[in-house]
Design a protein around this motif. Sequence first.
Motif, short mmCIF file in Angstrom:
data_model
loop_
_atom_site.label_atom_id
_atom_site.label_comp_id
_atom_site.label_asym_id
_atom_site.label_seq_id
_atom_site.Cartn_x
_atom_site.Cartn_y
_atom_site.Cartn_z
N MET A 101 0.84 -1.17 0.00
CA MET A 101 0.00 0.00 0.00
C MET A 101 0.89 1.24 0.00
O MET A 101 1.67 1.45 0.91
CB MET A 101 -0.90 -0.02 1.23
N ARG A 102 0.81 2.05 -0.99
CA ARG A 102 1.66 3.23 -1.12
C ARG A 102 1.16 4.34 -0.21
O ARG A 102 0.00 4.73 -0.27
CB ARG A 102 1.66 3.71 -2.56
N GLY A 103 2.04 4.85 0.65
CA GLY A 103 1.67 5.94 1.53
C GLY A 103 1.01 5.52 2.82
O GLY A 103 0.98 6.26 3.77
N GLY A 104 0.46 4.34 2.88
CA GLY A 104 -0.16 3.85 4.10
C GLY A 104 -1.53 4.44 4.34
O GLY A 104 -2.01 5.30 3.64
N SER A 105 -2.15 3.93 5.37
CA SER A 105 -3.51 4.32 5.72
C SER A 105 -3.49 5.23 6.93
O SER A 105 -2.63 5.14 7.79
CB SER A 105 -4.30 3.05 6.05
N ASN A 106 -4.45 6.13 6.99
CA ASN A 106 -4.61 6.99 8.16
C ASN A 106 -5.39 6.31 9.27
O ASN A 106 -5.67 6.92 10.29
CB ASN A 106 -5.33 8.29 7.77
N ARG A 107 -5.75 5.06 9.06
CA ARG A 107 -6.56 4.31 10.03
C ARG A 107 -5.82 4.23 11.37
O ARG A 107 -4.62 3.96 11.42
CB ARG A 107 -6.82 2.91 9.48
N LEU A 108 -6.54 4.48 12.44
CA LEU A 108 -5.97 4.37 13.78
C LEU A 108 -6.21 2.96 14.30
O LEU A 108 -7.32 2.45 14.26
CB LEU A 108 -6.59 5.39 14.73
N LEU A 109 -5.14 2.34 14.78
CA LEU A 109 -5.21 0.97 15.30
C LEU A 109 -5.17 0.97 16.81
O LEU A 109 -4.47 1.78 17.44
CB LEU A 109 -4.03 0.15 14.77
N THR A 110 -5.88 0.03 17.40
CA THR A 110 -5.82 -0.17 18.84
C THR A 110 -4.47 -0.80 19.18
O THR A 110 -3.78 -1.33 18.31
CB THR A 110 -6.93 -1.11 19.31
N PRO A 111 -4.08 -0.77 20.45
CA PRO A 111 -2.84 -1.46 20.82
C PRO A 111 -2.86 -2.95 20.44
O PRO A 111 -1.84 -3.49 19.98
CB PRO A 111 -2.77 -1.26 22.33
N SER A 112 -3.99 -3.62 20.58
CA SER A 112 -4.07 -5.04 20.20
C SER A 112 -3.83 -5.22 18.70
O SER A 112 -3.10 -6.13 18.29
CB SER A 112 -5.43 -5.62 20.58
N GLN A 113 -4.45 -4.37 17.90
CA GLN A 113 -4.26 -4.45 16.45
C GLN A 113 -2.82 -4.12 16.08
O GLN A 113 -2.24 -4.75 15.19
CB GLN A 113 -5.20 -3.47 15.74
N THR A 114 -2.23 -3.18 16.79
CA THR A 114 -0.85 -2.79 16.53
C THR A 114 0.11 -3.93 16.88
O THR A 114 1.03 -4.23 16.12
CB THR A 114 -0.49 -1.53 17.34
N ALA A 115 -0.12 -4.57 18.02
CA ALA A 115 0.72 -5.71 18.41
C ALA A 115 0.63 -6.82 17.36
O ALA A 115 1.65 -7.41 16.98
CB ALA A 115 0.30 -6.22 19.78
N GLU A 116 -0.56 -7.07 16.88
CA GLU A 116 -0.75 -8.09 15.84
C GLU A 116 -0.04 -7.67 14.56
O GLU A 116 0.64 -8.48 13.92
CB GLU A 116 -2.23 -8.31 15.58
N PHE A 117 -0.16 -6.42 14.17
CA PHE A 117 0.49 -5.88 12.97
C PHE A 117 2.01 -6.07 13.05
O PHE A 117 2.65 -6.41 12.06
CB PHE A 117 0.14 -4.40 12.83
N LEU A 118 2.58 -5.83 14.24
CA LEU A 118 4.03 -5.93 14.43
C LEU A 118 4.48 -7.33 14.83
O LEU A 118 5.68 -7.57 14.96
CB LEU A 118 4.48 -4.93 15.49
N ALA A 119 3.53 -8.24 15.02
CA ALA A 119 3.81 -9.63 15.41
C ALA A 119 4.57 -9.70 16.74
O ALA A 119 5.57 -10.41 16.87
CB ALA A 119 4.57 -10.36 14.30
N VAL A 120 4.10 -8.91 17.71
CA VAL A 120 4.66 -8.95 19.06
C VAL A 120 3.49 -9.09 20.03
O VAL A 120 2.34 -8.86 19.67
CB VAL A 120 5.48 -7.68 19.40
N SER A 121 3.80 -9.42 21.27
CA SER A 121 2.73 -9.52 22.26
C SER A 121 2.30 -8.11 22.68
O SER A 121 3.04 -7.13 22.51
CB SER A 121 3.21 -10.30 23.49
N LEU A 122 1.11 -8.02 23.22
CA LEU A 122 0.59 -6.75 23.70
C LEU A 122 1.47 -6.20 24.81
O LEU A 122 1.76 -5.00 24.85
CB LEU A 122 -0.86 -6.92 24.17
N ASN A 123 1.95 -7.07 25.69
CA ASN A 123 2.85 -6.62 26.77
C ASN A 123 4.14 -6.04 26.21
O ASN A 123 4.65 -5.04 26.71
CB ASN A 123 3.17 -7.77 27.72
N THR A 124 4.69 -6.67 25.17
CA THR A 124 5.91 -6.18 24.54
C THR A 124 5.67 -4.80 23.92
O THR A 124 6.49 -3.90 24.06
CB THR A 124 6.41 -7.16 23.46
N LEU A 125 4.53 -4.63 23.27
CA LEU A 125 4.21 -3.33 22.68
C LEU A 125 4.13 -2.26 23.76
O LEU A 125 4.76 -1.20 23.64
CB LEU A 125 2.88 -3.40 21.92
#
Length: 63
Positions: free
Chosen positions: A1-25
């Motif tokens: 995706m060029r430029g990325g999305s302005n969508r705001l992610l929850t911490p849970s979604q962000t942890a999943e996106f980065l493939a880390v645990s929520l605690n690590t995030l």
Amino acid sequence: MRGGSNRLLTPSQTAEFLAVSLNTLYSNWRVWGLTAYRVGRHLRFRERDLETWLRGHIENTGV
């Protein structure tokens, strides 16, 4: 995706996106230099910022 999305992610979604645990995030997002936003009491991460950070992180580490 060029430029990325302005969508705001929850911490849970962000942890999943980065493939880390929520605690690590929660423990490391400031250390990693991730940009976060407060929406009321809630912490949110912009998808575009995560993609930019991840791309730079991969380039810098040679992964």
